[in-house]
Design a protein around this motif. Structure first.
Motif, PDB file in Angstrom:
ATOM      1  N   THR A 207       0.852  -1.190   0.000  1.00 24.87           N
ATOM      2  CA  THR A 207       0.000   0.000   0.000  1.00 24.87           C
ATOM      3  C   THR A 207       0.892   1.246   0.000  1.00 24.87           C
ATOM      4  N   LEU A 208       0.262   2.408  -0.008  1.00 23.24           N
ATOM      5  CA  LEU A 208       1.036   3.659   0.039  1.00 23.24           C
ATOM      6  C   LEU A 208       1.199   4.178   1.470  1.00 23.24           C
ATOM      7  N   SER A 209       0.861   3.334   2.475  1.00 25.23           N
ATOM      8  CA  SER A 209       0.828   3.837   3.853  1.00 25.23           C
ATOM      9  C   SER A 209       2.203   4.300   4.368  1.00 25.23           C
ATOM     10  N   LYS A 210       3.290   3.793   3.779  1.00 23.34           N
ATOM     11  CA  LYS A 210       4.625   4.186   4.256  1.00 23.34           C
ATOM     12  C   LYS A 210       5.358   5.054   3.235  1.00 23.34           C
ATOM     13  N   LYS A 211       4.568   5.650   2.303  1.00 21.77           N
ATOM     14  CA  LYS A 211       5.198   6.389   1.198  1.00 21.77           C
ATOM     15  C   LYS A 211       6.101   7.527   1.686  1.00 21.77           C
ATOM     16  N   ASP A 212       5.618   8.316   2.650  1.00 24.80           N
ATOM     17  CA  ASP A 212       6.427   9.455   3.115  1.00 24.80           C
ATOM     18  C   ASP A 212       7.759   8.974   3.687  1.00 24.80           C
ATOM     19  N   ASP A 213       7.700   7.884   4.436  1.00 27.16           N
ATOM     20  CA  ASP A 213       8.936   7.334   5.009  1.00 27.16           C
ATOM     21  C   ASP A 213       9.875   6.877   3.894  1.00 27.16           C
ATOM     22  N   GLY A 214       9.321   6.171   2.929  1.00 27.23           N
ATOM     23  CA  GLY A 214      10.153   5.642   1.842  1.00 27.23           C
ATOM     24  C   GLY A 214      10.856   6.750   1.078  1.00 27.23           C
ATOM     25  N   LEU A 215      10.136   7.820   0.791  1.00 18.63           N
ATOM     26  CA  LEU A 215      10.748   8.935   0.058  1.00 18.63           C
ATOM     27  C   LEU A 215      11.817   9.607   0.923  1.00 18.63           C
ATOM     28  N   GLY A 218      15.097   7.911   0.835  1.00 19.02           N
ATOM     29  CA  GLY A 218      15.894   8.028  -0.383  1.00 19.02           C
ATOM     30  C   GLY A 218      15.245   7.467  -1.631  1.00 19.02           C
ATOM     31  N   ALA A 219      14.015   6.944  -1.513  1.00 16.08           N
ATOM     32  CA  ALA A 219      13.343   6.446  -2.719  1.00 16.08           C
ATOM     33  C   ALA A 219      12.971   7.626  -3.610  1.00 16.08           C
ATOM     34  N   ASP A 220      13.070   7.418  -4.930  1.00 17.46           N
ATOM     35  CA  ASP A 220      12.650   8.436  -5.888  1.00 17.46           C
ATOM     36  C   ASP A 220      11.177   8.272  -6.246  1.00 17.46           C
ATOM     37  N   ARG A 221      10.718   7.021  -6.220  1.00 17.05           N
ATOM     38  CA  ARG A 221       9.330   6.744  -6.572  1.00 17.05           C
ATOM     39  C   ARG A 221       8.779   5.656  -5.653  1.00 17.05           C
ATOM     40  N   TYR A 222       7.461   5.649  -5.526  1.00 15.20           N
ATOM     41  CA  TYR A 222       6.841   4.727  -4.567  1.00 15.20           C
ATOM     42  C   TYR A 222       5.491   4.291  -5.117  1.00 15.20           C
ATOM     43  N   TYR A 223       5.291   3.002  -5.248  1.00 10.07           N
ATOM     44  CA  TYR A 223       4.046   2.483  -5.834  1.00 10.07           C
ATOM     45  C   TYR A 223       3.428   1.422  -4.927  1.00 10.07           C
ATOM     46  N   ALA A 224       2.100   1.314  -5.018  1.00  9.52           N
ATOM     47  CA  ALA A 224       1.376   0.255  -4.305  1.00  9.52           C
ATOM     48  C   ALA A 224       1.171  -0.920  -5.243  1.00  9.52           C
ATOM     49  N   THR A 225       1.595  -2.100  -4.801  1.00 15.37           N
ATOM     50  CA  THR A 225       1.425  -3.289  -5.649  1.00 15.37           C
ATOM     51  C   THR A 225      -0.036  -3.732  -5.681  1.00 15.37           C
ATOM     52  N   SER A 226      -0.840  -3.220  -4.748  1.00 12.50           N
ATOM     53  CA  SER A 226      -2.267  -3.561  -4.751  1.00 12.50           C
ATOM     54  C   SER A 226      -3.014  -2.829  -5.862  1.00 12.50           C
ATOM     55  N   ALA A 227      -2.392  -1.810  -6.462  1.00 11.43           N
ATOM     56  CA  ALA A 227      -3.038  -1.074  -7.565  1.00 11.43           C
ATOM     57  C   ALA A 227      -2.623  -1.708  -8.896  1.00 11.43           C
ATOM     58  N   PRO A 228      -3.563  -2.303  -9.659  1.00 17.64           N
ATOM     59  CA  PRO A 228      -3.200  -3.009 -10.896  1.00 17.64           C
ATOM     60  C   PRO A 228      -2.449  -2.111 -11.878  1.00 17.64           C
ATOM     61  N   ALA A 229      -2.729  -0.831 -11.899  1.00 13.41           N
ATOM     62  CA  ALA A 229      -2.072   0.081 -12.843  1.00 13.41           C
ATOM     63  C   ALA A 229      -0.559   0.136 -12.630  1.00 13.41           C
ATOM     64  N   THR A 230      -0.114  -0.170 -11.408  1.00 13.62           N
ATOM     65  CA  THR A 230       1.320  -0.132 -11.101  1.00 13.62           C
ATOM     66  C   THR A 230       2.108  -0.993 -12.074  1.00 13.62           C
ATOM     67  N   PHE A 231       1.615  -2.211 -12.324  1.00 14.51           N
ATOM     68  CA  PHE A 231       2.363  -3.144 -13.168  1.00 14.51           C
ATOM     69  C   PHE A 231       2.341  -2.720 -14.633  1.00 14.51           C
ATOM     70  N   GLU A 232       1.287  -2.033 -15.055  1.00 15.37           N
ATOM     71  CA  GLU A 232       1.259  -1.492 -16.427  1.00 15.37           C
ATOM     72  C   GLU A 232       2.199  -0.298 -16.535  1.00 15.37           C
ATOM     73  N   ASP A 233       2.141   0.591 -15.557  1.00 11.03           N
ATOM     74  CA  ASP A 233       2.954   1.813 -15.607  1.00 11.03           C
ATOM     75  C   ASP A 233       4.454   1.507 -15.601  1.00 11.03           C
ATOM     76  N   LEU A 234       4.839   0.466 -14.892  1.00 10.06           N
ATOM     77  CA  LEU A 234       6.262   0.222 -14.674  1.00 10.06           C
ATOM     78  C   LEU A 234       6.826  -0.891 -15.561  1.00 10.06           C
ATOM     79  N   ALA A 235       6.051  -1.383 -16.512  1.00  8.28           N
ATOM     80  CA  ALA A 235       6.520  -2.499 -17.361  1.00  8.28           C
ATOM     81  C   ALA A 235       7.862  -2.148 -17.999  1.00  8.28           C
ATOM     82  N   GLY A 236       8.821  -3.074 -17.939  1.00 10.76           N
ATOM     83  CA  GLY A 236      10.127  -2.895 -18.588  1.00 10.76           C
ATOM     84  C   GLY A 236      10.993  -1.801 -18.001  1.00 10.76           C
ATOM     85  N   SER A 237      10.828  -1.470 -16.729  1.00  6.41           N
ATOM     86  CA  SER A 237      11.509  -0.300 -16.141  1.00  6.41           C
ATOM     87  C   SER A 237      12.860  -0.565 -15.486  1.00  6.41           C
ATOM     88  N   PHE A 238      13.032  -1.732 -14.868  1.00 12.81           N
ATOM     89  CA  PHE A 238      14.116  -1.862 -13.890  1.00 12.81           C
ATOM     90  C   PHE A 238      15.295  -2.724 -14.352  1.00 12.81           C
TER      91      PHE A 238
END
Ligand code: NAP
Ligand code: ZN
Ligand code: ZN
Length: 346
Positions: A207-215, A218-238
């Motif tokens: 979830t995004l509940s720890k997003k502020d902590d993650g950023l 030192g994280a640049d970006r933070y996504y919730a794996t529970s949101a299906p759009a995450t996997f579409e948005d990040l395809a082929g990224s890493f």
């Protein structure tokens, strides 16, 4: 032999309770360490629950040990009384195999002697760091730099090295995109170390509940794996994905996030077997690998790196009577971001 206070699980899945353990006399190459702080790793919980198979009880867990040397054997050359030191997951290994000679003691051909839930070279079960003192051969002890407080350094002995080693091996650094799955004990160290190495870091959390902590870590970006759009948005990224999740994962979904030649490195050690569809690895020459802690020299390198880059664990300090409650909170993913036991409360 010295008798010291400790916390142990008397049987599989039983709550931990106060007890005592015997520490061997300080041998020629041994150091006696007065333990100040010890972290609670999810691996402690897996083993107390016998989630990885048959275990040795009573079990004194704890392999994120930070303390001060209080006695040294006559042959000890690297440490003196008063030195600030750490001990991680291993307290010995064969020292002769190819891996031991290459500084990869964690992959010792005979299996390293684990800090607890193992049998030492003396034939006695090993007892971990949930205790007041431990005796360890100096070759399996590392130095904690002055810049690091012992409480926030303790988790580096497992969570720190377990994430530093693969980040270095897979060349995380400037220009590399690294994703960290799970923001728990390992995950938060992975974010801090990858950021300090100069990589672009993305957190993939439930979830995004720890997003502020993650950023903030030192994280640049933070996504919730529970949101299906995450996997579409990040395809082929890493270039690199580090999986720190303690439960089985839908690996195929994560493979789709890798670039050509990208690698997914598994660090989590779930109690249940995971499904792996090999078809999902085809395309883009992707690879799936794994990594276990790190060698002794690399653990020292990691501690020095953390001191130089002001990297340390974020901890919740607890008394020894809070261990069982902390276990429940770790199991509920309610950890921010490592529980550390103040051994003075034992
Ligand atoms: P932890 O603090 O409990 O962190 C695990 C994180 O995984 C949780 O905070 C949570 O993060 C996520 N998670 C938990 N359950 C999940 C689920 N069902 N589905 C998706 N995400 C879930 O544990 P840890 O101490 O970091 O250890 C993690 C794993 O690594 C354990 O299995 C441990 O045994 C293993 N380990 C391996 C090594 C090694 O050498 N390879 C060394 C140490 C530990 P979010 O809330 O952010 O999703
Ligand atoms: Zn651990
Ligand atoms: Zn070996």
């Amino acid at each position: 032999m010295t008798t010291v206070a400790a916390y142990a699980a008397p049987a599989a899945k039983a709550p931990l309770e106060r007890t005592t353990v015997e520490r061997r006399a300080v041998g020629e190459n041994d150091v006696l360490i007065d333990i100040a702080f010890v972290g609670i790793c999810h691996s402690d919980i897996h083993q107390v629950r016998e989630g990885w198979g048959k275990a040795i009880f009573p079990m004194v867990p704890g392999h994120e040990i930070a303390g001060v040397v209080s006695r040294v054997g006559a042959g000890v050359t690297r440490f003196e009384v008063g030195d600030r030191v750490g001990v991680g997951c291993m307290v010995d290994s064969c020292r002769a195999c190819e891996n031991c000679r290459a500084g990869l003691e964690q992959y010792c051909a005979q299996g390293p002697v684990w800090t607890y839930n193992a049998v030492g070279k003396d034939g006695r079960p090993t007892d971990g760091g949930y205790s007041q003192k431990i005796v360890v051969d100096e070759n399996y002890v590392v130095r904690i730099p002055q810049a690091l407080s012992l409480d926030v350094a303790a988790p580096l002995l497992c969570a720190g090295i377990t994430t530093y080693s693969p980040l270095r091996h897979w060349n995380a650094g400037p220009g590399k995109k690294v994703a960290v799955v799970g923001l728990g004990g390992l995950g938060h160290m992975a974010v801090k170390i990858a950021h300090a190495l100069g990589a672009e870091v993305t957190v993939l959390s439930q979830t995004l509940s720890k997003k502020d902590d993650g950023l903030r870590m030192g994280a640049d970006r933070y996504y919730a794996t529970s949101a299906p759009a995450t996997f579409e948005d990040l395809a082929g990224s890493f270039d690199l994905i580090l999986n720190t999740v303690s439960a089985p994962l839908d690996f195929a979904a994560y493979f789709s996030l890798l670039r050509t030649d990208g690698a997914m490195v598994n660090l989590g050690l779930p109690e249940e077997a995971a499904q792996l569809e090999l078809q999902s690895l085809f395309g883009g020459r992707r690879s799936m690998s794994s990594s276990g802690i790190g060698g002794i020299a690399e653990t020292q390198e990691m501690l020095d790196f953390c001191a130089d880059h002001a990297v340390a664990a974020e901890i919740e300090l607890i008394g020894a009577d809070g261990i069982n409650e902390a276990y429940e909170r770790v199991l509920a993913s309610d950890v921010r971001y490592r529980f550390v036991i103040d051994v003075a409360t034992m």
